[in-house]
Design a protein around this motif. Structure first.
Motif, PDB file in Angstrom:
ATOM      1  N   SER A  80      61.843  59.261  -2.658  1.00 47.19           N
ATOM      2  CA  SER A  80      61.176  60.437  -3.222  1.00 47.19           C
ATOM      3  C   SER A  80      61.512  60.691  -4.688  1.00 47.19           C
ATOM      4  O   SER A  80      60.775  61.375  -5.382  1.00 47.19           O
ATOM      5  CB  SER A  80      61.546  61.687  -2.416  1.00 47.19           C
ATOM      6  OG  SER A  80      62.895  62.063  -2.671  1.00 47.19           O
ATOM      7  N   GLY A  81      62.647  60.177  -5.139  1.00 47.40           N
ATOM      8  CA  GLY A  81      63.083  60.462  -6.508  1.00 47.40           C
ATOM      9  C   GLY A  81      63.792  61.790  -6.648  1.00 47.40           C
ATOM     10  O   GLY A  81      64.150  62.202  -7.754  1.00 47.40           O
ATOM     11  N   GLN A  82      64.004  62.492  -5.554  1.00 51.61           N
ATOM     12  CA  GLN A  82      64.717  63.773  -5.550  1.00 51.61           C
ATOM     13  C   GLN A  82      66.168  63.504  -5.151  1.00 51.61           C
ATOM     14  O   GLN A  82      66.476  63.376  -3.973  1.00 51.61           O
ATOM     15  CB  GLN A  82      64.065  64.732  -4.548  1.00 51.61           C
ATOM     16  CG  GLN A  82      62.609  65.019  -4.820  1.00 51.61           C
ATOM     17  CD  GLN A  82      62.410  65.746  -6.135  1.00 51.61           C
ATOM     18  OE1 GLN A  82      63.142  66.680  -6.458  1.00 51.61           O
ATOM     19  NE2 GLN A  82      61.428  65.322  -6.912  1.00 51.61           N
ATOM     20  N   TYR A  83      67.043  63.389  -6.134  1.00 39.55           N
ATOM     21  CA  TYR A  83      68.409  62.918  -5.906  1.00 39.55           C
ATOM     22  C   TYR A  83      69.418  64.056  -5.829  1.00 39.55           C
ATOM     23  O   TYR A  83      69.791  64.608  -6.853  1.00 39.55           O
ATOM     24  CB  TYR A  83      68.847  61.980  -7.027  1.00 39.55           C
ATOM     25  CG  TYR A  83      67.992  60.760  -7.228  1.00 39.55           C
ATOM     26  CD1 TYR A  83      67.241  60.213  -6.204  1.00 39.55           C
ATOM     27  CD2 TYR A  83      67.946  60.142  -8.463  1.00 39.55           C
ATOM     28  CE1 TYR A  83      66.484  59.078  -6.397  1.00 39.55           C
ATOM     29  CE2 TYR A  83      67.184  59.000  -8.669  1.00 39.55           C
ATOM     30  CZ  TYR A  83      66.450  58.474  -7.637  1.00 39.55           C
ATOM     31  OH  TYR A  83      65.707  57.354  -7.826  1.00 39.55           O
ATOM     32  N   LYS A  84      69.879  64.371  -4.656  1.00 40.31           N
ATOM     33  CA  LYS A  84      70.981  65.318  -4.505  1.00 40.31           C
ATOM     34  C   LYS A  84      72.234  64.552  -4.069  1.00 40.31           C
ATOM     35  O   LYS A  84      73.224  64.542  -4.777  1.00 40.31           O
ATOM     36  CB  LYS A  84      70.634  66.420  -3.500  1.00 40.31           C
ATOM     37  CG  LYS A  84      71.710  67.474  -3.411  1.00 40.31           C
ATOM     38  CD  LYS A  84      71.287  68.623  -2.518  1.00 40.31           C
ATOM     39  CE  LYS A  84      72.421  69.638  -2.487  1.00 40.31           C
ATOM     40  NZ  LYS A  84      72.118  70.761  -1.631  1.00 40.31           N
ATOM     41  N   LEU A  85      72.175  63.902  -2.932  1.00 38.37           N
ATOM     42  CA  LEU A  85      73.285  63.063  -2.471  1.00 38.37           C
ATOM     43  C   LEU A  85      73.542  61.925  -3.454  1.00 38.37           C
ATOM     44  O   LEU A  85      74.675  61.689  -3.864  1.00 38.37           O
ATOM     45  CB  LEU A  85      72.978  62.504  -1.069  1.00 38.37           C
ATOM     46  CG  LEU A  85      73.988  61.522  -0.471  1.00 38.37           C
ATOM     47  CD1 LEU A  85      75.359  62.162  -0.311  1.00 38.37           C
ATOM     48  CD2 LEU A  85      73.476  60.991   0.870  1.00 38.37           C
ATOM     49  N   ILE A  86      72.476  61.269  -3.858  1.00 37.30           N
ATOM     50  CA  ILE A  86      72.594  60.146  -4.792  1.00 37.30           C
ATOM     51  C   ILE A  86      73.213  60.613  -6.110  1.00 37.30           C
ATOM     52  O   ILE A  86      74.105  59.956  -6.654  1.00 37.30           O
ATOM     53  CB  ILE A  86      71.225  59.479  -5.036  1.00 37.30           C
ATOM     54  CG1 ILE A  86      70.766  58.758  -3.767  1.00 37.30           C
ATOM     55  CG2 ILE A  86      71.285  58.520  -6.218  1.00 37.30           C
ATOM     56  CD1 ILE A  86      69.354  58.204  -3.828  1.00 37.30           C
ATOM     57  N   GLN A  87      72.750  61.754  -6.628  1.00 40.58           N
ATOM     58  CA  GLN A  87      73.273  62.245  -7.907  1.00 40.58           C
ATOM     59  C   GLN A  87      74.754  62.555  -7.826  1.00 40.58           C
ATOM     60  O   GLN A  87      75.496  62.327  -8.780  1.00 40.58           O
ATOM     61  CB  GLN A  87      72.485  63.485  -8.373  1.00 40.58           C
ATOM     62  CG  GLN A  87      72.830  63.922  -9.780  1.00 40.58           C
ATOM     63  CD  GLN A  87      72.618  62.815 -10.809  1.00 40.58           C
ATOM     64  OE1 GLN A  87      71.670  62.041 -10.748  1.00 40.58           O
ATOM     65  NE2 GLN A  87      73.531  62.727 -11.757  1.00 40.58           N
ATOM     66  N   GLY A  88      75.206  63.064  -6.675  1.00 38.32           N
ATOM     67  CA  GLY A  88      76.634  63.322  -6.504  1.00 38.32           C
ATOM     68  C   GLY A  88      77.465  62.059  -6.640  1.00 38.32           C
ATOM     69  O   GLY A  88      78.543  62.076  -7.235  1.00 38.32           O
ATOM     70  N   VAL A  89      76.952  60.960  -6.122  1.00 36.42           N
ATOM     71  CA  VAL A  89      77.661  59.677  -6.236  1.00 36.42           C
ATOM     72  C   VAL A  89      77.528  59.118  -7.652  1.00 36.42           C
ATOM     73  O   VAL A  89      78.507  58.689  -8.267  1.00 36.42           O
ATOM     74  CB  VAL A  89      77.141  58.668  -5.186  1.00 36.42           C
ATOM     75  CG1 VAL A  89      77.734  57.284  -5.412  1.00 36.42           C
ATOM     76  CG2 VAL A  89      77.449  59.156  -3.770  1.00 36.42           C
ATOM     77  N   LEU A  90      76.317  59.146  -8.193  1.00 36.95           N
ATOM     78  CA  LEU A  90      76.072  58.588  -9.531  1.00 36.95           C
ATOM     79  C   LEU A  90      76.835  59.300 -10.643  1.00 36.95           C
ATOM     80  O   LEU A  90      77.187  58.686 -11.653  1.00 36.95           O
ATOM     81  CB  LEU A  90      74.582  58.656  -9.872  1.00 36.95           C
ATOM     82  CG  LEU A  90      73.682  57.569  -9.347  1.00 36.95           C
ATOM     83  CD1 LEU A  90      72.234  57.886  -9.687  1.00 36.95           C
ATOM     84  CD2 LEU A  90      74.063  56.212  -9.892  1.00 36.95           C
ATOM     85  N   SER A  91      77.083  60.585 -10.478  1.00 37.07           N
ATOM     86  CA  SER A  91      77.708  61.366 -11.549  1.00 37.07           C
ATOM     87  C   SER A  91      79.237  61.358 -11.497  1.00 37.07           C
ATOM     88  O   SER A  91      79.881  61.987 -12.334  1.00 37.07           O
ATOM     89  CB  SER A  91      77.192  62.807 -11.505  1.00 37.07           C
ATOM     90  OG  SER A  91      77.602  63.432 -10.301  1.00 37.07           O
ATOM     91  N   SER A  92      79.820  60.647 -10.567  1.00 37.47           N
ATOM     92  CA  SER A  92      81.284  60.633 -10.448  1.00 37.47           C
ATOM     93  C   SER A  92      81.933  59.802 -11.561  1.00 37.47           C
ATOM     94  O   SER A  92      81.317  58.890 -12.116  1.00 37.47           O
ATOM     95  CB  SER A  92      81.692  60.058  -9.090  1.00 37.47           C
ATOM     96  OG  SER A  92      81.493  58.650  -9.077  1.00 37.47           O
ATOM     97  N   PRO A  93      83.190  60.104 -11.898  1.00 34.70           N
ATOM     98  CA  PRO A  93      83.915  59.286 -12.870  1.00 34.70           C
ATOM     99  C   PRO A  93      84.014  57.822 -12.443  1.00 34.70           C
ATOM    100  O   PRO A  93      83.955  56.920 -13.282  1.00 34.70           O
ATOM    101  CB  PRO A  93      85.299  59.937 -12.933  1.00 34.70           C
ATOM    102  CG  PRO A  93      85.072  61.357 -12.515  1.00 34.70           C
ATOM    103  CD  PRO A  93      83.968  61.292 -11.490  1.00 34.70           C
ATOM    104  N   ALA A  94      84.128  57.576 -11.139  1.00 32.93           N
ATOM    105  CA  ALA A  94      84.217  56.183 -10.659  1.00 32.93           C
ATOM    106  C   ALA A  94      82.900  55.446 -10.913  1.00 32.93           C
ATOM    107  O   ALA A  94      82.911  54.270 -11.305  1.00 32.93           O
ATOM    108  CB  ALA A  94      84.585  56.157  -9.181  1.00 32.93           C
ATOM    109  N   SER A  95      81.766  56.113 -10.714  1.00 32.03           N
ATOM    110  CA  SER A  95      80.476  55.472 -11.003  1.00 32.03           C
ATOM    111  C   SER A  95      80.336  55.194 -12.500  1.00 32.03           C
ATOM    112  O   SER A  95      79.810  54.152 -12.896  1.00 32.03           O
ATOM    113  CB  SER A  95      79.312  56.335 -10.512  1.00 32.03           C
ATOM    114  OG  SER A  95      79.220  56.293  -9.114  1.00 32.03           O
ATOM    115  N   ALA A  96      80.808  56.111 -13.331  1.00 33.03           N
ATOM    116  CA  ALA A  96      80.780  55.877 -14.780  1.00 33.03           C
ATOM    117  C   ALA A  96      81.608  54.647 -15.140  1.00 33.03           C
ATOM    118  O   ALA A  96      81.195  53.827 -15.969  1.00 33.03           O
ATOM    119  CB  ALA A  96      81.299  57.108 -15.524  1.00 33.03           C
ATOM    120  N   LEU A  97      82.765  54.495 -14.502  1.00 32.25           N
ATOM    121  CA  LEU A  97      83.604  53.313 -14.737  1.00 32.25           C
ATOM    122  C   LEU A  97      82.878  52.045 -14.296  1.00 32.25           C
ATOM    123  O   LEU A  97      82.880  51.043 -15.025  1.00 32.25           O
ATOM    124  CB  LEU A  97      84.936  53.450 -13.992  1.00 32.25           C
ATOM    125  CG  LEU A  97      85.870  52.243 -14.079  1.00 32.25           C
ATOM    126  CD1 LEU A  97      86.361  52.016 -15.507  1.00 32.25           C
ATOM    127  CD2 LEU A  97      87.049  52.409 -13.137  1.00 32.25           C
TER     128      LEU A  97
END
Length: 192
Positions: A80-97
């Motif tokens: 759907s492109g509506q990211y709530k769960l996904i955004q929580g994972v993507l926005s983490s410091p570990a994902s940035a690393l």
């Protein structure tokens, strides 16, 4: 590996029979060397270990039905492109690393997925196809194999990245050597 060598390897893999194929051994050897020299040095980064500790505690009491629901929600959000769960994972410091490690690889790494002790995504460099990896070989042949789990999968065109890649997966341990999670790194065979 240069593009010409990767093309030869892909052609040779498509024509050889059996797992004893020399080209397959060569591919696995190259990937294993890359993992040893380029991936293992950073998988115990404090950011990764803290994220695993946090998510292991958060997910320890989840029932199988809860995991299936979360996995279905991830897939629905992805569609759907509506990211709530996904955004929580993507926005983490570990994902940035993980994104930084992928960017630093100059095209070799196509994706990175960090999984907790249940096989759930803790961090990702790009949006993965699903949230629960616990039912897949990338998790089963690493985390479930113990502290030294390493699995290099067959080459395939990845749904998430749309490139021919092999996934290298390994167990991540705590300071005492106990498995606490796993990591999968997509390796672009054209850039290795």
């Amino acid at each position: 590996m240069r593009r010409g060598a990767a093309a030869f390897l892909a052609l040779f893999l498509s024509t050889c029979i059996g797992s004893a194929c020399a080209a397959d051994d060569y591919r696995v050897s190259l990937i294993r060397q890359y993992v040893e020299t380029r991936i293992k040095p950073w998988i115990h980064d404090p950011i990764i270990l803290a994220a695993l500790k946090k998510d292991n505690a958060l997910h320890a009491a989840l029932r199988d039905e809860d995991i299936q629901l979360l996995d279905r929600l991830w897939r629905e959000e992805r569609a759907s492109g509506q990211y709530k769960l996904i955004q929580g994972v993507l926005s983490s410091p570990a994902s940035a690393l993980l994104r930084q490690k992928s960017d630093d690889s100059t095209g070799v790494i196509t994706e990175i997925i960090l999984m907790d002790a249940r096989g759930l995504n803790v961090a990702v460099s790009t949006i993965s196809s699903d949230y629960w990896q616990g039912d897949e070989m990338k998790f089963r042949k690493t985390f479930e194999a113990g502290a030294n789990g390493l699995f290099i999968d067959e080459p395939e065109k990845d749904d998430s990245t749309q490139v021919l890649q092999s996934q290298a997966s390994m167990t991540i341990t705590d300071a005492k050597g106990n498995p606490i999670g796993a990591i999968t790194v997509g390796i672009n065979l054209d850039y290795l």
